[in-house]
Design an enzyme around this catalytic site. Structure first.
Site, PDB file in Angstrom:
ATOM      1  N   GLU A 146       0.815  -1.169   0.000  1.00  0.00           N
ATOM      2  CA  GLU A 146       0.000   0.000   0.000  1.00  0.00           C
ATOM      3  C   GLU A 146       0.875   1.255   0.000  1.00  0.00           C
ATOM      4  O   GLU A 146       1.843   1.350   0.744  1.00  0.00           O
ATOM      5  CB  GLU A 146      -0.979   0.016   1.181  1.00  0.00           C
ATOM      6  CG  GLU A 146      -0.316  -0.142   2.556  1.00  0.00           C
ATOM      7  CD  GLU A 146      -1.296  -0.276   3.701  1.00  0.00           C
ATOM      8  OE1 GLU A 146      -2.063   0.671   3.967  1.00  0.00           O
ATOM      9  OE2 GLU A 146      -1.277  -1.352   4.311  1.00  0.00           O
ATOM     10  N   HIS A 234      -8.671  -0.505   2.792  1.00  0.00           N
ATOM     11  CA  HIS A 234      -9.448  -0.240   4.015  1.00  0.00           C
ATOM     12  C   HIS A 234     -10.254   1.058   4.025  1.00  0.00           C
ATOM     13  O   HIS A 234     -10.052   1.920   4.886  1.00  0.00           O
ATOM     14  CB  HIS A 234      -8.541  -0.285   5.242  1.00  0.00           C
ATOM     15  CG  HIS A 234      -7.206   0.395   5.108  1.00  0.00           C
ATOM     16  ND1 HIS A 234      -7.053   1.684   4.662  1.00  0.00           N
ATOM     17  CD2 HIS A 234      -5.952  -0.050   5.380  1.00  0.00           C
ATOM     18  CE1 HIS A 234      -5.778   2.002   4.653  1.00  0.00           C
ATOM     19  NE2 HIS A 234      -5.085   0.968   5.088  1.00  0.00           N
ATOM     20  N   ASP A 313      -6.294  -6.404   6.769  1.00  0.00           N
ATOM     21  CA  ASP A 313      -5.263  -5.469   7.248  1.00  0.00           C
ATOM     22  C   ASP A 313      -4.675  -6.002   8.556  1.00  0.00           C
ATOM     23  O   ASP A 313      -4.501  -5.263   9.528  1.00  0.00           O
ATOM     24  CB  ASP A 313      -5.810  -4.058   7.426  1.00  0.00           C
ATOM     25  CG  ASP A 313      -4.712  -3.015   7.671  1.00  0.00           C
ATOM     26  OD1 ASP A 313      -3.519  -3.361   7.519  1.00  0.00           O
ATOM     27  OD2 ASP A 313      -5.047  -1.877   8.029  1.00  0.00           O
TER      28      ASP A 313
END
Length: 456
Positions: A146, A234, A313
């Site tokens: 990410e 997320h 996550d």
């Protein structure tokens, strides 16, 4: 001779649950039907009416190795995945060293190959290393990111002036950018403004809904301008879901595929700002816990197709590391083992239908990250036999002492979940009878498209 014969099971097929038997040979599903006459097989699993579903694909884990193995390692993290019905994971780059060049990538790959019991991909980190991205892509990273638009664990946040340049290079490579969308300038301003705040929900105040919404809007504009394929990690807010829904609607109206996908986590679905008082530092993650209106928007987004997938996550820290101070506590919670059980419980509670849960946890992640090209994501003939067998009636509360992460705690303590009876990875039973049934290193590295195209 089949390797495994699963009998007396039910599968989701043609929009309904149907009785079935499954034959697995050489790691692949070779037959799905009824009343097979099998003279012999290496293993017969009598499911006794339980469901057989595609195993989960978790595209967002932090297994912490190399460099932070007190928190987790490839073996313990992959065991947690297997025990929770996950057969494939994608690890994030914010380790020590971060996965930002050939040396660090090969170091992580060697460790994962020795230890992981589930199949895995590895993402490449993006900071000031734009000249290294092509090399990482050719080495086989699954995606890039990410990409941290704001500060988070590992210090990999990208400078604002480098963000668009990095996305342009990722577009040139034909790769996928995964984005952690929070506005760093806003976060820093609020941190100064709230420096005297000692309330338990401080973290939600310093990273408010507007912090995510601002970053998502910025990223969407750049994605559209460059035409780069992207994935939002997320998402957690009402505002961000609204932006994503609008952009997807506009793409559909023009008969175009959206350039991006997005994920939501179980902790943003099943925990809220109301849990701050109970959880304290153990509820701290980035982005933070949200209010009830955002949670409702996330659930609606799952059901109407705005949100493409659920990912954990999984970002473990030891209980001792969290400490008493909400400001000093590291952000992140464990979650890979509870992802599928919590989603199955959500199906049981009619929060979403089973068909939607299957798409969110297997096929959609596989397709978005190119894992469908490697036989992942479906319970169909010719696909990898990555399966979970589960009795949906078996609701039980999550307990930290039953989980396998090194973290030793869970924010979901006491919440209802449905854990698998069996987990299979490429036709091998890796979890059964509440115990791990696999040796370290059996997991397979799933090469990214850059490596695959180089070999063609």
């Amino acid at each position: 001779m089949p390797d495994i014969h699963i009998k007396n099971t039910r599968i989701y097929y043609n929009n309904s649950l149907q009785p079935a038997e499954i034959i697995i040979e050489h790691g692949k599903i070779t037959k799905i039907g009824k009343d097979f006459r099998v003279s012999s097989s290496d293993m017969v699993i009598d499911a006794k009416g339980s469901l057989t579903l595609p195993a989960g694909i978790d595209v967002h884990v932090h297994f912490r190795e190399p460099g932070m193995t007190l928190k987790e390692n490839w073996y313990t993290g992959s065991c947690a995945a297997a025990a929770g019905g996950i057969a494939t994971v994608i690890d994030q780059p914010n380790t020590i060293p971060p996965t930002t060049d050939r040396r660090s990538f090969e170091q992580k790959l060697e460790l994962a190959r020795k230890k992981s019991i589930v199949d895995f991909g590895i993402n490449g980190g993006v900071t000031g290393n734009i000249e290294k991205l092509k090399e990482l892509w050719r080495l086989g990273v699954t995606a890039f990111g990410e990409i941290f638009m704001a500060e988070s664990t590992g210090g990999l946040n990208i400078k604002e002036e480098d963000f668009e340049e990095a996305l342009a290079e990722i577009k040139r490579l034909g790769a996928l950018a995964t984005i952690h969308a929070e506005d760093e300038k806003m976060r820093l301003e609020l941190e100064q403004l709230l420096k005297g705040d000692v309330s338990c929900d401080y973290h939600s105040k310093v990273r408010p809904n507007a912090c995510e919404a601002s970053a998502v809007q910025c990223a969407l504009e750049i994605i559209s301008r460059l035409g780069v394929k992207a994935h939002f990690c997320h998402l957690s807010t009402l505002e961000a879901v609204g932006m994503i829904r609008k952009e997807k609607y506009l793409a559909k109206r023009e008969n175009k595929e959206p350039l991006f996908t997005c994920e939501v986590t179980p902790h943003h679905l099943f925990l809220s700002t109301r849990d701050w008082e109970r959880l304290g530092v153990f509820g701290k993650m980035n982005p933070p816990l949200r209010g009830s209106h955002s949670i409702k928007a996330l659930v609606n987004g799952l059901n109407d197709g705005t949100i493409d997938m659920v990912a954990s996550d999984h970002a473990p820290h030891l209980e001792s590391e969290k400490g008493p101070d909400i400001r000093a506590a590291p952000s992140g919670v464990p979650g890979v083992e509870t992802l599928m059980p919590l989603m199955l419980a959500a199906v049981r509670k009619n929060i979403l239908p089973l068909a939607k849960m299957i798409m969110l946890t297997s096929w959609n992640p596989a397709r978005a990250f190119g894992l469908d090209l490697l036989g992942k994501g479906k319970l169909e003939v010719s696909y990898d036999a990555d399966l979970m067998i589960v009795d949906p009636r078996n609701l039980q509360p999550v307990r930290a002492d039953m989980l396998h992460s090194k973290a030793g705690w869970t924010p979901f303590e006491g919440i209802d979940a449905v854990f698998p009876e069996y987990t299979l990875s490429r036709g091998e039973v890796i979890w059964m009878e509440e115990s791990i049934n696999a040796k370290p290193g059996r997991g397979k590295f799933l090469e990214g498209k850059g490596k695959m195209s180089e070999e063609d």
